[in-house]
Design a protein around this motif. Structure first.
Motif, PDB file in Angstrom:
ATOM      1  N   HIS A 112       0.816  -1.228   0.000  1.00  0.00           N
ATOM      2  CA  HIS A 112       0.000   0.000   0.000  1.00  0.00           C
ATOM      3  C   HIS A 112       0.845   1.273   0.000  1.00  0.00           C
ATOM      4  CE1 HIS A 112       0.627  -0.654   4.334  1.00  0.00           C
ATOM      5  NE2 HIS A 112       0.464   0.641   4.453  1.00  0.00           N
ATOM      6  N   GLU A 113       2.001   1.248   0.654  1.00  0.00           N
ATOM      7  CA  GLU A 113       2.846   2.451   0.669  1.00  0.00           C
ATOM      8  C   GLU A 113       3.430   2.722  -0.720  1.00  0.00           C
ATOM      9  OE1 GLU A 113       5.385   1.001   3.699  1.00  0.00           O
ATOM     10  OE2 GLU A 113       4.240   1.960   5.313  1.00  0.00           O
ATOM     11  N   GLU A 114       3.829   1.661  -1.402  1.00  0.00           N
ATOM     12  CA  GLU A 114       4.346   1.816  -2.759  1.00  0.00           C
ATOM     13  C   GLU A 114       3.242   2.279  -3.704  1.00  0.00           C
ATOM     14  OE1 GLU A 114       7.808  -1.633  -2.722  1.00  0.00           O
ATOM     15  OE2 GLU A 114       5.693  -2.225  -2.784  1.00  0.00           O
ATOM     16  N   MET A 115       2.036   1.722  -3.537  1.00  0.00           N
ATOM     17  CA  MET A 115       0.917   2.145  -4.385  1.00  0.00           C
ATOM     18  C   MET A 115       0.583   3.617  -4.152  1.00  0.00           C
ATOM     19  SD  MET A 115       0.103  -0.177  -6.525  1.00  0.00           S
ATOM     20  CE  MET A 115      -1.413   0.520  -7.163  1.00  0.00           C
ATOM     21  N   LEU A 116       0.682   4.063  -2.904  1.00  0.00           N
ATOM     22  CA  LEU A 116       0.441   5.477  -2.613  1.00  0.00           C
ATOM     23  C   LEU A 116       1.453   6.349  -3.344  1.00  0.00           C
ATOM     24  CD1 LEU A 116      -0.943   7.798  -1.095  1.00  0.00           C
ATOM     25  CD2 LEU A 116       0.586   7.319   0.838  1.00  0.00           C
ATOM     26  N   ARG A 117       2.721   5.991  -3.275  1.00  0.00           N
ATOM     27  CA  ARG A 117       3.755   6.778  -3.968  1.00  0.00           C
ATOM     28  C   ARG A 117       3.541   6.774  -5.476  1.00  0.00           C
ATOM     29  NH1 ARG A 117       7.171   4.235  -0.216  1.00  0.00           N
ATOM     30  NH2 ARG A 117       8.083   2.916  -1.822  1.00  0.00           N
ATOM     31  N   ILE A 118       3.161   5.620  -6.026  1.00  0.00           N
ATOM     32  CA  ILE A 118       2.918   5.529  -7.468  1.00  0.00           C
ATOM     33  C   ILE A 118       1.717   6.382  -7.860  1.00  0.00           C
ATOM     34  CG2 ILE A 118       2.205   3.953  -9.310  1.00  0.00           C
ATOM     35  CD1 ILE A 118       3.888   1.782  -7.781  1.00  0.00           C
ATOM     36  N   LEU A 119       0.640   6.261  -7.102  1.00  0.00           N
ATOM     37  CA  LEU A 119      -0.563   7.044  -7.390  1.00  0.00           C
ATOM     38  C   LEU A 119      -0.265   8.537  -7.303  1.00  0.00           C
ATOM     39  CD1 LEU A 119      -3.582   7.094  -8.030  1.00  0.00           C
ATOM     40  CD2 LEU A 119      -4.023   6.868  -5.569  1.00  0.00           C
ATOM     41  N   GLU A 120       0.451   8.951  -6.273  1.00  0.00           N
ATOM     42  CA  GLU A 120       0.810  10.364  -6.134  1.00  0.00           C
ATOM     43  C   GLU A 120       1.670  10.829  -7.310  1.00  0.00           C
ATOM     44  OE1 GLU A 120       2.599  10.200  -2.243  1.00  0.00           O
ATOM     45  OE2 GLU A 120       0.762  10.949  -1.271  1.00  0.00           O
ATOM     46  N   ARG A 121       2.571   9.970  -7.767  1.00  0.00           N
ATOM     47  CA  ARG A 121       3.421  10.334  -8.902  1.00  0.00           C
ATOM     48  C   ARG A 121       2.572  10.539 -10.165  1.00  0.00           C
ATOM     49  NH1 ARG A 121       7.639   6.301  -9.323  1.00  0.00           N
ATOM     50  NH2 ARG A 121       8.475   7.354  -7.513  1.00  0.00           N
ATOM     51  N   PHE A 122       1.625   9.627 -10.404  1.00  0.00           N
ATOM     52  CA  PHE A 122       0.750   9.787 -11.571  1.00  0.00           C
ATOM     53  C   PHE A 122      -0.044  11.078 -11.473  1.00  0.00           C
ATOM     54  CE2 PHE A 122       1.131   5.167 -12.552  1.00  0.00           C
ATOM     55  CZ  PHE A 122       1.421   5.290 -13.897  1.00  0.00           C
ATOM     56  N   ILE A 123      -0.579  11.361 -10.311  1.00  0.00           N
ATOM     57  CA  ILE A 123      -1.382  12.580 -10.140  1.00  0.00           C
ATOM     58  C   ILE A 123      -0.508  13.823 -10.300  1.00  0.00           C
ATOM     59  CG2 ILE A 123      -2.699  13.953  -8.467  1.00  0.00           C
ATOM     60  CD1 ILE A 123      -3.762  11.214  -7.375  1.00  0.00           C
ATOM     61  N   ASN A 124       0.632  13.837  -9.634  1.00  0.00           N
ATOM     62  CA  ASN A 124       1.501  15.019  -9.666  1.00  0.00           C
ATOM     63  C   ASN A 124       2.146  15.256 -11.023  1.00  0.00           C
ATOM     64  OD1 ASN A 124       0.941  15.606  -6.974  1.00  0.00           O
ATOM     65  ND2 ASN A 124       2.639  14.344  -6.242  1.00  0.00           N
ATOM     66  N   ASN A 125       2.300  14.208 -11.818  1.00  0.00           N
ATOM     67  CA  ASN A 125       2.933  14.344 -13.135  1.00  0.00           C
ATOM     68  C   ASN A 125       1.924  14.362 -14.275  1.00  0.00           C
ATOM     69  OD1 ASN A 125       5.530  14.413 -12.046  1.00  0.00           O
ATOM     70  ND2 ASN A 125       5.660  12.196 -12.015  1.00  0.00           N
ATOM     71  N   ASP A 126       0.652  14.529 -13.957  1.00  0.00           N
ATOM     72  CA  ASP A 126      -0.372  14.569 -14.987  1.00  0.00           C
ATOM     73  C   ASP A 126      -0.099  15.754 -15.918  1.00  0.00           C
ATOM     74  OD1 ASP A 126      -3.099  13.743 -16.040  1.00  0.00           O
ATOM     75  OD2 ASP A 126      -3.411  15.877 -15.601  1.00  0.00           O
ATOM     76  N   PRO A 127      -0.058  15.520 -17.219  1.00  0.00           N
ATOM     77  CA  PRO A 127       0.268  16.604 -18.158  1.00  0.00           C
ATOM     78  C   PRO A 127      -0.762  17.729 -18.184  1.00  0.00           C
ATOM     79  CG  PRO A 127      -0.393  14.628 -19.354  1.00  0.00           C
ATOM     80  CD  PRO A 127      -0.280  14.259 -17.907  1.00  0.00           C
ATOM     81  N   ASP A 128      -1.980  17.433 -17.757  1.00  0.00           N
ATOM     82  CA  ASP A 128      -3.020  18.461 -17.743  1.00  0.00           C
ATOM     83  C   ASP A 128      -3.142  19.144 -16.389  1.00  0.00           C
ATOM     84  OD1 ASP A 128      -3.732  17.996 -20.433  1.00  0.00           O
ATOM     85  OD2 ASP A 128      -4.937  16.268 -19.809  1.00  0.00           O
ATOM     86  N   GLY A 129      -2.237  18.829 -15.469  1.00  0.00           N
ATOM     87  CA  GLY A 129      -2.239  19.493 -14.176  1.00  0.00           C
ATOM     88  C   GLY A 129      -3.321  19.030 -13.222  1.00  0.00           C
ATOM     89  N   LEU A 130      -3.681  17.747 -13.291  1.00  0.00           N
ATOM     90  CA  LEU A 130      -4.657  17.204 -12.356  1.00  0.00           C
ATOM     91  C   LEU A 130      -4.202  17.483 -10.933  1.00  0.00           C
ATOM     92  CD1 LEU A 130      -7.205  15.424 -11.859  1.00  0.00           C
ATOM     93  CD2 LEU A 130      -5.663  13.458 -11.818  1.00  0.00           C
ATOM     94  N   ALA A 131      -5.095  17.991 -10.126  1.00  0.00           N
ATOM     95  CA  ALA A 131      -4.783  18.271  -8.725  1.00  0.00           C
ATOM     96  C   ALA A 131      -5.901  17.697  -7.867  1.00  0.00           C
ATOM     97  CB  ALA A 131      -4.656  19.774  -8.491  1.00  0.00           C
ATOM     98  N   ILE A 132      -5.541  17.269  -6.678  1.00  0.00           N
ATOM     99  CA  ILE A 132      -6.551  16.750  -5.763  1.00  0.00           C
ATOM    100  C   ILE A 132      -6.633  17.660  -4.549  1.00  0.00           C
ATOM    101  CG2 ILE A 132      -6.341  14.363  -6.548  1.00  0.00           C
ATOM    102  CD1 ILE A 132      -4.593  13.825  -4.127  1.00  0.00           C
ATOM    103  N   SER A 133      -7.781  17.657  -3.933  1.00  0.00           N
ATOM    104  CA  SER A 133      -7.993  18.515  -2.775  1.00  0.00           C
ATOM    105  C   SER A 133      -7.177  18.004  -1.590  1.00  0.00           C
ATOM    106  CB  SER A 133      -9.474  18.534  -2.397  1.00  0.00           C
ATOM    107  OG  SER A 133      -9.843  17.257  -1.881  1.00  0.00           O
ATOM    108  N   PRO A 134      -6.866  18.887  -0.647  1.00  0.00           N
ATOM    109  CA  PRO A 134      -6.154  18.448   0.555  1.00  0.00           C
ATOM    110  C   PRO A 134      -6.933  17.380   1.325  1.00  0.00           C
ATOM    111  CG  PRO A 134      -6.112  20.843   0.392  1.00  0.00           C
ATOM    112  CD  PRO A 134      -7.025  20.342  -0.687  1.00  0.00           C
TER     113      PRO A 134
END
Length: 174
Positions: A112-134
């Motif tokens: 789960h910790e690795e999946m969290l890091r991977i998911l965060e990387r996908f979100i943070n590196n989204d080319p369209d600037g996908l952002a999630i709420s705090p």
């Protein structure tokens, strides 16, 4: 492989099974040859390789790959990736294929910790600037803990994070 001296360049050429198959007569052979040529000196990584065992065009790709692995033996490495049962069926599709892979490795699913890091990387590196709420970001660790444990069956690991990111993006745009 480059650092150990097994391959001169060590670059990675990543393809899917679909990239190796053509619907045109003789086209599959040419596609496989082209990808192998690009991989010489490095690694040809075939994702979802098991798909090649599903039809005649895929089996043509397997036959050509076996031929090229013989012709260019030691000049490139081949990694075939997929679910264990499907890969075993693929290896049985051509007698020469299994003999060219000295060993298989089963990589465990990400925790789960690795999946969290991977998911965060996908979100943070989204080319369209996908952002999630705090608020959502605060819930992601608990979500990933449950998600990684409760997936059941075959699990795509990082691909699951990529699909979830795409679904989040689609939902945000709706």
């Amino acid at each position: 492989y480059r650092e150990t001296g097994l391959l001169p360049q060590g670059h990675l050429v990543r393809v899917s099974a679909a990239d190796l198959v053509s619907q045109n007569v003789g086209g599959t052979t040419a596609l496989v040859r082209d990808w192998v040529q690009q991989a010489l000196g490095g690694v040809l990584f075939i994702d979802e390789a098991y798909m090649l065992a599903r039809n005649a065009h895929g089996r043509e790709a397997i036959d050509q790959l076996v031929n090229d692995m013989t012709t260019y033996g030691g000049q490139f490495a081949v990694v075939i990736a997929g679910y264990p049962g499907d890969i075993n069926r693929l290896l049985q599709a051509n007698d020469g294929l299994a003999s060219r892979f000295g060993e298989t490795w089963h990589l465990p699913d990400y925790n789960h910790e690795e999946m969290l890091r991977i998911l965060e990387r996908f979100i943070n590196n989204d080319p369209d600037g996908l952002a999630i709420s705090p608020e959502l970001a605060a819930q992601l660790p608990v979500f990933c803990e449950n998600w990684a444990m409760d997936h059941g069956g075959e699990w795509g690991n990082a691909r699951e994070a990529e699909k979830l990111t795409a679904a989040l993006k689609q939902r945000a745009l709706a």
